[in-house]
Each structure stands twice: as C-alpha cells, then as structure tokens.
Design a protein around this motif. Structure first.
Motif, PDB file in Angstrom:
ATOM      1  N   GLY A  74      41.335  56.704  55.010  1.00  0.00           N
ATOM      2  CA  GLY A  74      42.186  55.757  53.800  1.00  0.00           C
ATOM      3  C   GLY A  74      43.611  56.579  53.719  1.00  0.00           C
ATOM      4  O   GLY A  74      44.276  54.844  53.314  1.00  0.00           O
ATOM      5  N   ILE A  75      43.873  56.868  55.364  1.00  0.00           N
ATOM      6  CA  ILE A  75      46.195  56.869  54.726  1.00  0.00           C
ATOM      7  C   ILE A  75      45.719  56.028  55.608  1.00  0.00           C
ATOM      8  O   ILE A  75      46.750  55.289  55.663  1.00  0.00           O
ATOM      9  N   GLY A  76      45.455  55.540  56.838  1.00  0.00           N
ATOM     10  CA  GLY A  76      45.088  54.397  57.893  1.00  0.00           C
ATOM     11  C   GLY A  76      45.247  52.996  56.733  1.00  0.00           C
ATOM     12  O   GLY A  76      46.334  52.136  56.811  1.00  0.00           O
ATOM     13  N   TRP A  77      44.051  53.135  55.373  1.00  0.00           N
ATOM     14  CA  TRP A  77      44.464  51.530  54.894  1.00  0.00           C
ATOM     15  C   TRP A  77      45.845  51.768  54.249  1.00  0.00           C
ATOM     16  O   TRP A  77      46.673  50.750  53.708  1.00  0.00           O
ATOM     17  N   VAL A  91      54.906  47.554  40.923  1.00  0.00           N
ATOM     18  CA  VAL A  91      54.741  47.971  42.328  1.00  0.00           C
ATOM     19  C   VAL A  91      53.576  46.844  42.215  1.00  0.00           C
ATOM     20  O   VAL A  91      52.293  46.603  42.382  1.00  0.00           O
ATOM     21  N   TRP A  92      53.866  46.176  43.302  1.00  0.00           N
ATOM     22  CA  TRP A  92      53.070  45.112  43.873  1.00  0.00           C
ATOM     23  C   TRP A  92      51.879  46.154  45.452  1.00  0.00           C
ATOM     24  O   TRP A  92      52.562  46.553  46.225  1.00  0.00           O
ATOM     25  N   THR A  93      50.724  45.066  45.421  1.00  0.00           N
ATOM     26  CA  THR A  93      50.482  45.771  46.754  1.00  0.00           C
ATOM     27  C   THR A  93      49.351  44.458  47.705  1.00  0.00           C
ATOM     28  O   THR A  93      48.931  43.804  46.369  1.00  0.00           O
ATOM     29  N   LYS A  94      49.208  43.921  48.961  1.00  0.00           N
ATOM     30  CA  LYS A  94      48.304  43.726  49.488  1.00  0.00           C
ATOM     31  C   LYS A  94      48.296  44.294  51.197  1.00  0.00           C
ATOM     32  O   LYS A  94      49.740  44.300  52.000  1.00  0.00           O
ATOM     33  N   GLY A  95      47.442  44.274  50.974  1.00  0.00           N
ATOM     34  CA  GLY A  95      46.892  44.457  52.690  1.00  0.00           C
ATOM     35  C   GLY A  95      46.929  43.270  53.666  1.00  0.00           C
ATOM     36  O   GLY A  95      48.067  41.821  53.322  1.00  0.00           O
ATOM     37  N   THR A  96      47.338  43.992  54.813  1.00  0.00           N
ATOM     38  CA  THR A  96      48.135  43.150  56.280  1.00  0.00           C
ATOM     39  C   THR A  96      47.433  43.082  57.270  1.00  0.00           C
ATOM     40  O   THR A  96      45.813  43.201  56.609  1.00  0.00           O
ATOM     41  N   ALA A  97      47.341  42.558  58.636  1.00  0.00           N
ATOM     42  CA  ALA A  97      46.558  42.460  58.717  1.00  0.00           C
ATOM     43  C   ALA A  97      46.260  43.734  60.062  1.00  0.00           C
ATOM     44  O   ALA A  97      45.209  44.085  60.616  1.00  0.00           O
ATOM     45  N   ALA A  98      47.399  44.490  59.877  1.00  0.00           N
ATOM     46  CA  ALA A  98      47.215  45.940  60.583  1.00  0.00           C
ATOM     47  C   ALA A  98      45.991  46.141  59.098  1.00  0.00           C
ATOM     48  O   ALA A  98      44.887  47.595  60.141  1.00  0.00           O
ATOM     49  N   THR A  99      46.159  46.347  57.940  1.00  0.00           N
ATOM     50  CA  THR A  99      44.792  46.609  57.344  1.00  0.00           C
ATOM     51  C   THR A  99      43.146  45.900  58.011  1.00  0.00           C
ATOM     52  O   THR A  99      42.601  47.071  57.465  1.00  0.00           O
ATOM     53  N   LEU A 131      29.451  58.291  50.578  1.00  0.00           N
ATOM     54  CA  LEU A 131      30.152  59.902  49.752  1.00  0.00           C
ATOM     55  C   LEU A 131      32.647  59.706  50.996  1.00  0.00           C
ATOM     56  O   LEU A 131      32.844  59.296  50.229  1.00  0.00           O
ATOM     57  N   GLY A 132      31.757  59.321  52.227  1.00  0.00           N
ATOM     58  CA  GLY A 132      32.800  58.939  53.314  1.00  0.00           C
ATOM     59  C   GLY A 132      33.576  57.867  52.955  1.00  0.00           C
ATOM     60  O   GLY A 132      34.457  57.899  52.877  1.00  0.00           O
ATOM     61  N   PHE A 133      33.510  56.566  52.557  1.00  0.00           N
ATOM     62  CA  PHE A 133      33.899  55.423  51.607  1.00  0.00           C
ATOM     63  C   PHE A 133      34.476  55.717  50.583  1.00  0.00           C
ATOM     64  O   PHE A 133      36.187  55.206  49.986  1.00  0.00           O
ATOM     65  N   ALA A 134      33.717  56.530  49.558  1.00  0.00           N
ATOM     66  CA  ALA A 134      34.595  57.004  48.573  1.00  0.00           C
ATOM     67  C   ALA A 134      35.660  58.172  48.408  1.00  0.00           C
ATOM     68  O   ALA A 134      36.604  57.857  48.413  1.00  0.00           O
ATOM     69  N   LEU A 135      35.399  59.109  50.075  1.00  0.00           N
ATOM     70  CA  LEU A 135      36.933  59.856  49.785  1.00  0.00           C
ATOM     71  C   LEU A 135      37.803  59.228  50.408  1.00  0.00           C
ATOM     72  O   LEU A 135      39.113  59.444  50.839  1.00  0.00           O
ATOM     73  N   SER A 136      37.514  57.786  51.615  1.00  0.00           N
ATOM     74  CA  SER A 136      37.938  56.873  51.965  1.00  0.00           C
ATOM     75  C   SER A 136      39.157  56.284  51.020  1.00  0.00           C
ATOM     76  O   SER A 136      40.708  55.954  50.996  1.00  0.00           O
TER      77      SER A 136
END
Length: 168
Positions: A74-77, A91-99, A131-136
């Motif tokens: 989650g922190i990495g994302w 505020v706007w967001t967009k995932g990158t290649a690093a995402t 559960l892990g995905f929800a936490l992420s």
C-alpha cells in the motif's frame, strides 16, 4: 461466501482498482475512501477459509506476514502514484510505470507468502488475500490522502491573492 464467488469478487475488485489507479482521476477528499477496504476486510474476516484449521498457529503467523507485506504494498502504491493540484486546487492522481512495477512486486510477494505456506503444509484461503488486499487499499488511499493534504497546503500557500482582496 463460497470459494468461486469469493474469487470472482476478488478478481472484479482487483480489476476495478487497477483501472482506477492507472487513469487520471480527481481525488475526492470528502468521499468515503475507506469504505471499500472495510467491506472487503469484513467479508474476509467473516469467511471460514481465512485460516487453515489444522495449522492455526502457522496460519496466524503467515497472515501476520501477509499483513506486513500488504502495508508495504500500500505504501509502495501510494508513493509511486503521481499526485498534483490543478489551478482550482483539486488534487489529481495517476499511476506511473513505477506503480506497475509495484503491482508486479506485490504479486510476487503475495505468491511468496502462499508458497512458504504451502511448503509448510499450510493452506490459506482466498480470504487471506482479500484481507491483505483490503489493507493495501486502505494504506494506499490513506497515504494518498495525507500526501494530497500536503499538496493542497502547498498549492494554497503558493496561490496568488485575488486582485479584489488587496483593495480597501
């Protein structure tokens, strides 16, 4: 929830999240961003397939490891997502290649946890993944909201004063 239904829900939610992370989207600060992760977590915790009943202690340890990995994911994302404020302060967001790389790493990390469990003879159900995905998701969005607050504060501090406010 039965196994096939649970897997279908997981696949649908993952697809939704992937699509939303990689398109340009306004971050709604007032929206109930925590609702989807809480629902997923609730469903996962209510499931009978969360732990292996024959290996309870090992299941708890593996789920704890999965939760730590999920927080990291989650922190990495969140920190690989591009964040900016427009002229109105939205505020706007967009995932990158690093995402995308973080997604690949998250799949590998989760597969490693499952592999370790299988090597130990412990079978974690799909609910542990849910559960892990929800936490992420919860961590990702929480960190994005925190970052967005800083982005808005920087925008507000740098915003020019309207001409009519300077007049007396």
């Amino acid at each position: 929830m039965s196994g096939p239904t649970e897997i279908l829900v997981i696949v649908a939610v993952v697809a939704l999240v992937v699509v939303r992370q990689f398109r340009t989207e306004r971050l709604a600060m007032d929206r109930k961003w925590w609702l989807l992760p809480v629902i997923l977590g609730f469903v996962a915790l209510r499931s009978d397939s969360l732990m292996d009943p024959r290996h309870t202690a090992a299941s708890v340890v593996l789920i704890a490891v999965e939760m730590v990995v999920s927080v990291g994911i989650g922190i990495g994302w969140a920190f690989t997502t591009r964040l900016w404020a427009d002229d109105q302060g939205d505020v706007w967001t967009k995932g990158t290649a690093a995402t995308a790389g973080t997604w690949v790493g998250s799949v590998a990390a989760r597969a490693a946890v499952v592999g370790i469990g299988l090597a130990m003879g412990v079978h974690l159900g799909s609910s542990s993944f849910m559960l892990g995905f929800a936490l992420s998701l919860l961590v990702r969005t929480g960190v994005l909201m925190w970052r967005a607050g800083h982005e808005q504060a920087a925008y507000v501090g740098a915003a020019p004063q309207p001409v009519w406010e300077g007049r007396r």
